[in-house]
Design an enzyme around this catalytic site. Structure first.
Site, mmCIF file in Angstrom:
data_model
loop_
_atom_site.group_PDB
_atom_site.id
_atom_site.type_symbol
_atom_site.label_atom_id
_atom_site.label_comp_id
_atom_site.label_asym_id
_atom_site.label_seq_id
_atom_site.Cartn_x
_atom_site.Cartn_y
_atom_site.Cartn_z
ATOM 1 N N LYS A 283 0.855 -1.180 0.000
ATOM 2 C CA LYS A 283 0.000 0.000 0.000
ATOM 3 C C LYS A 283 0.903 1.247 0.000
ATOM 4 O O LYS A 283 1.831 1.331 0.787
ATOM 5 C CB LYS A 283 -0.902 -0.009 1.240
ATOM 6 C CG LYS A 283 -1.981 1.024 1.234
ATOM 7 C CD LYS A 283 -3.064 0.736 2.277
ATOM 8 C CE LYS A 283 -4.181 1.760 2.218
ATOM 9 N NZ LYS A 283 -5.301 1.442 3.129
ATOM 10 N N GLU A 368 -18.957 -3.228 11.702
ATOM 11 C CA GLU A 368 -19.791 -2.329 12.519
ATOM 12 C C GLU A 368 -20.889 -3.104 13.249
ATOM 13 O O GLU A 368 -21.221 -2.789 14.399
ATOM 14 C CB GLU A 368 -20.413 -1.245 11.630
ATOM 15 C CG GLU A 368 -19.430 -0.192 11.137
ATOM 16 C CD GLU A 368 -18.584 -0.651 9.960
ATOM 17 O OE1 GLU A 368 -18.824 -1.757 9.425
ATOM 18 O OE2 GLU A 368 -17.666 0.098 9.587
ATOM 19 N N ARG A 396 -25.002 0.307 8.874
ATOM 20 C CA ARG A 396 -24.756 -1.142 8.821
ATOM 21 C C ARG A 396 -25.310 -1.838 10.071
ATOM 22 O O ARG A 396 -25.572 -3.040 10.059
ATOM 23 C CB ARG A 396 -23.236 -1.396 8.800
ATOM 24 C CG ARG A 396 -22.620 -1.445 7.453
ATOM 25 C CD ARG A 396 -22.791 -2.807 6.842
ATOM 26 N NE ARG A 396 -22.621 -2.732 5.412
ATOM 27 C CZ ARG A 396 -21.445 -2.886 4.801
ATOM 28 N NH1 ARG A 396 -20.355 -3.083 5.499
ATOM 29 N NH2 ARG A 396 -21.376 -2.837 3.474
HETATM 30 C C1 TPP Z 1 -18.510 -0.617 6.052
HETATM 31 C C2 TPP Z 1 -17.304 0.273 6.002
HETATM 32 N N1 TPP Z 1 -16.611 0.511 7.132
HETATM 33 C C3 TPP Z 1 -15.538 1.336 7.112
HETATM 34 C C4 TPP Z 1 -15.140 1.929 5.935
HETATM 35 C C5 TPP Z 1 -13.973 2.892 5.915
HETATM 36 N N2 TPP Z 1 -12.876 2.346 5.134
HETATM 37 C C6 TPP Z 1 -12.631 2.717 3.887
HETATM 38 S S1 TPP Z 1 -11.343 1.938 3.221
HETATM 39 C C7 TPP Z 1 -11.070 1.078 4.665
HETATM 40 C C8 TPP Z 1 -9.952 0.093 4.767
HETATM 41 C C9 TPP Z 1 -9.977 -0.818 3.576
HETATM 42 O O1 TPP Z 1 -8.902 -1.735 3.703
HETATM 43 P P1 TPP Z 1 -8.693 -2.743 2.499
HETATM 44 O O2 TPP Z 1 -9.989 -3.329 2.111
HETATM 45 O O3 TPP Z 1 -7.609 -3.635 2.897
HETATM 46 O O4 TPP Z 1 -8.256 -1.809 1.273
HETATM 47 P P2 TPP Z 1 -6.848 -1.068 1.083
HETATM 48 O O5 TPP Z 1 -7.096 0.394 1.464
HETATM 49 O O6 TPP Z 1 -5.836 -1.727 1.946
HETATM 50 O O7 TPP Z 1 -6.543 -1.212 -0.386
HETATM 51 C C10 TPP Z 1 -11.991 1.417 5.617
HETATM 52 C C11 TPP Z 1 -12.006 0.878 6.990
HETATM 53 C C12 TPP Z 1 -15.910 1.647 4.770
HETATM 54 N N3 TPP Z 1 -15.612 2.239 3.562
HETATM 55 N N4 TPP Z 1 -16.950 0.823 4.831
#
Ligand code: TPP
Ligand code: DXP
Ligand code: MG
Length: 625
Positions: A283, A368, A396
């Site tokens: 990342k 959540e 959620r």
């Molecule tokens: C239901 C929900 N909870 C929290 C978020 C906030 N959020 C956006 S991206 C993320 C982390 C995503 O991690 P990953 O799926 O590993 O993607 P990466 O950024 O590592 O590519 C979070 C917690 C969200 N978009 N949706």
């Protein structure tokens, strides 16, 4: 800066006109474009830098729109947008007339579905894949799911339902990160898969050996393919994904665009089962500070790449950090207090609570629903959990709020962050429903308008209140006009009342800024108005109707939806107490919510001071006519 290769790609599929040998250079151009553009406009950066090669490889292999490509959360779709003719739109990324920061079918038929909330894309992909089967449509359905999104429950609901969908390819983008470092047993399991020499070495050896077995003739192929799988399964332990019916392939290098293209080309052929491709990426790849601190560069406002501040040294001035620090202080002499986040400790400010009370801090991942019911479990044993989640993500956990907390009237404090209109992220991220859904289950709601009120009411809700209760506050910092307001400790305030005023402007939270400005605009038109700021929203504070009865015209403004909002509830209460005046309501019409900055969104929604002033002047004019 020039991007000679990228500039030759102006429509879906045009990437295929370039020779394979140009792909590494194209990836580098894309990376430089993203760093420059996103540092100017703001947006999601480190996630996008991590999937450049993967997205390029997918575009080399897939045929849009017959093949479908979905992104979980969708914040990592920028390369996909660049390769489907939207390079020009990046100058207006996440702005009213620009492109969204998430997939948007309205922008392109190469965006198969919207996204924004995590852990949902696999379910969507399964639906699309099943539909293709039922309609005998050709084409693959590919979904990229991050390891963070894999901590959300819907992913398992989807995997449980995947059955024999051999037109589905799930790509796990494993970068060990959610927004901050990924958490939980799933993260540990993926680490094992990535690093278990027994598994990955044997697997690589067996793949080579098995691929060497000569095959000829159709029937024999099927027998041998089946045999190979049996041998594979027998020789080394299968992964949980294989146990759920997938062909598991990986872990493979997510930055080797040639090998990714080769692998995806093979996988695009007929498969005997859904494919699970485990890809390992970095990342923030390509921008050293983002590689070292991907969390800090997950979502950025416009940044000066030449003067990047040390993230640790720049605690943000915001409602979230005020909340986190105040909760940490409260935790010093309230041993029952626990802080719970769903993968957003920095976004909610709970990192400050964690720093002070690590044993009472819980990051449950992007879960959540679990966060709320986990809190209910804690509260049932006498603890005092505070669940800090963005308004939009609380959606959620609506059933968990009702079923697991409210029915037993458990001692849970809901800290609703990003309440109201939210800049940039667009329709999927607006904090506009929480007031309606918390009030319709009778959970008390408080909306501080500045840091002093946040600290005061958080202290009250921790130390004196009981049962389910909620406090909500906006993204970012306190508005200067609101910061100047004294914290009276009252549940509503008439701000600087004017003798003889017959008009009342009522609001709460960040929107209060607009009614204060509207009052000044009205005064310029010779109309005296009082501003009434609610702090307790639900139930309506005692005495507020009696106070408002003295006005002929009431305008209520709130940056939440109309139905079920406080305005609707107050209008009804004023009717009930026999008030005969005129009630004007300005609330959010959620049928058109673009990705824009708050001033633009407020203007769009008739929630800006000018719109409020005009509405009052028109109402008074009609009265005089
Ligand atoms: C239901 C929900 N909870 C929290 C978020 C906030 N959020 C956006 S991206 C993320 C982390 C995503 O991690 P990953 O799926 O590993 O993607 P990466 O950024 O590592 O590519 C979070 C917690 C969200 N978009 N949706
Ligand atoms: C994609 C996603 O859901 C998060 O990255 C969100 O955009 C963060 O919002 P803030 O920038 O308000 O923390
Ligand atoms: Mg990740």
């Amino acid at each position: 800066m020039s991007y000679p290769l990228l500039e030759r790609i102006n429509a879906p599929g045009e990437i295929k006109n370039l020779p394979a040998s140009d792909m590494p250079a194209l990836c580098e151009e894309i990376r430089q474009f993203l760093i420059k553009s996103v540092s100017e406009t703001g947006g999601h950066l480190s996630s996008n830098l991590g999937v450049v090669e993967l997205t390029v490889a997918l575009h080399r292999v897939l045929d849009f729109p017959q093949d479908k490509l979905l992104f979980d959360v969708g914040h990592q779709c920028y390369t996909h947008k660049l390769l489907t003719g939207r390079r020009e739109g990046f100058a207006q990324l996440r702005r009213k007339n620009g492109i969204s920061g998430f997939p948007s079918p309205r922008e392109s038929d190469c965006d198969a579905f919207i996204a924004g909330h995590g852990s949902a894309a696999l379910s969507t992909a399964i639906g699309i894949a099943r539909a293709k089967k039922l309609k005998n449509e050709p084409g693959k359905v590919v979904v990229i799911v991050g390891d963070g999104a894999f901590t959300g429950g819907m992913v398992y609901e989807g995997m449980n339902n995947v059955s024999k969908l051999n037109n589905l390819i799930v790509i796990l983008n494993d970068n060990k990160m959610s927004i901050s470092k990924n958490v939980g047993q799933m993260a540990n399991y993926l680490t094992k898969l990535r690093t278990d020499p027994k598994y990955s070495h044997v697997k690589a050896h067996m793949e080579t050996t098995l691929e060497r077995i000569p095959v000829a003739g159709d029937a024999l192929v099927r027998v041998l393919q089946g045999g190979k799988q049996l041998i594979r399964r027998g020789i080394y332990k299968s992964t949980m994904f294989e146990e759920m019916g997938f062909q598991y392939i990986g872990p493979i290098d997510g930055h080797d665009v040639g090998m990714l293209t080769h692998t995806l080309t093979n996988l695009r052929g007929e498969q005997y089962a859904p494919v699970f491709l485990h890809v390992v990426t970095k990342k923030g790849r390509g921008l050293k500070p983002a590689e070292e601190n991907p969390g800090e560069f997950h979502a950025v406002s416009s940044i000066d790449l030449n003067h990047l501040t040390d993230p640790e040294l720049s605690p943000k001035d915001s409602f979230s950090s005020t909340f986190g620090c105040a909760l940490a202080d409260l935790g010093d002499d309230e041993p029952r207090l626990c802080g719970i986040t769903a993968a957003m400790k920095y976004g909610t400010g709970l990192n400050f609570f964690k720093h002070r009370h690590p044993g009472r801090f819980f990051d449950v991942g992007m879960a959540e629903e679990h966060a709320v019911t986990f809190a209910a479990g804690l509260a049932s044993q006498g603890l005092l959990p505070v669940v800090a989640i963005y308004s939009t993500f609380f959606q959620r956990a609506y059933d968990q709020i009702i079923h697991d907390v409210n029915l037993m009237q458990l001692d849970v404090l809901f800290a609703v962050d990003r309440a109201g209109l939210v800049p940039g992220d667009g329709a999927t991220h607006q904090g506009i429903y929480d007031v309606a859904f918390f009030s319709n289950v009778n959970i008390p709601i408080f909306a501080p308008a500045n840091y002093a009120e946040l600290r005061y009411w958080l202290t009250y809700l921790v130390r004196e209140a009981h049962g389910p209760r909620m406090i909500r506050y906006a993204r970012g910092g306190e508005n200067p006009a609101l910061a100047a307001l004294p914290c009276t400790g009252a549940r509503y305030d008439v701000l600087d009342p004017v003798d003889g005023a017959r008009v009342a402007l009522v609001s709460y939270g960040a929107e209060t800024e607009e009614i204060i400005a509207a009052k000044d605009l009205l005064a310029q038109h010779g109309v005296q108005a009082d501003c009434v700021k609610l702090t307790q929203l639900y139930p309506l504070p005692d005495g507020v109707c009696d106070t408002l009865k003295h006005y002929d015209t009431i305008l209520f403004a709130e940056d939440t939806v109309r139905t079920g909002g406080i305005g609707e509830q107050l209008g009804f209460a004023m009717q009930q107490c026999g008030w005969q005046g005129e009630f004007l309501l300005h609330a959010v019409d959620n049928s058109h919510l673009l990705h824009a900055n708050v001033p633009e969104l407020r203007k769009d929604q008739q929630l800006d001071a000018a719109a409020l002033c005009t509405d009052i002047l028109n109402a008074l004019k009609e009265k005089q006519a």
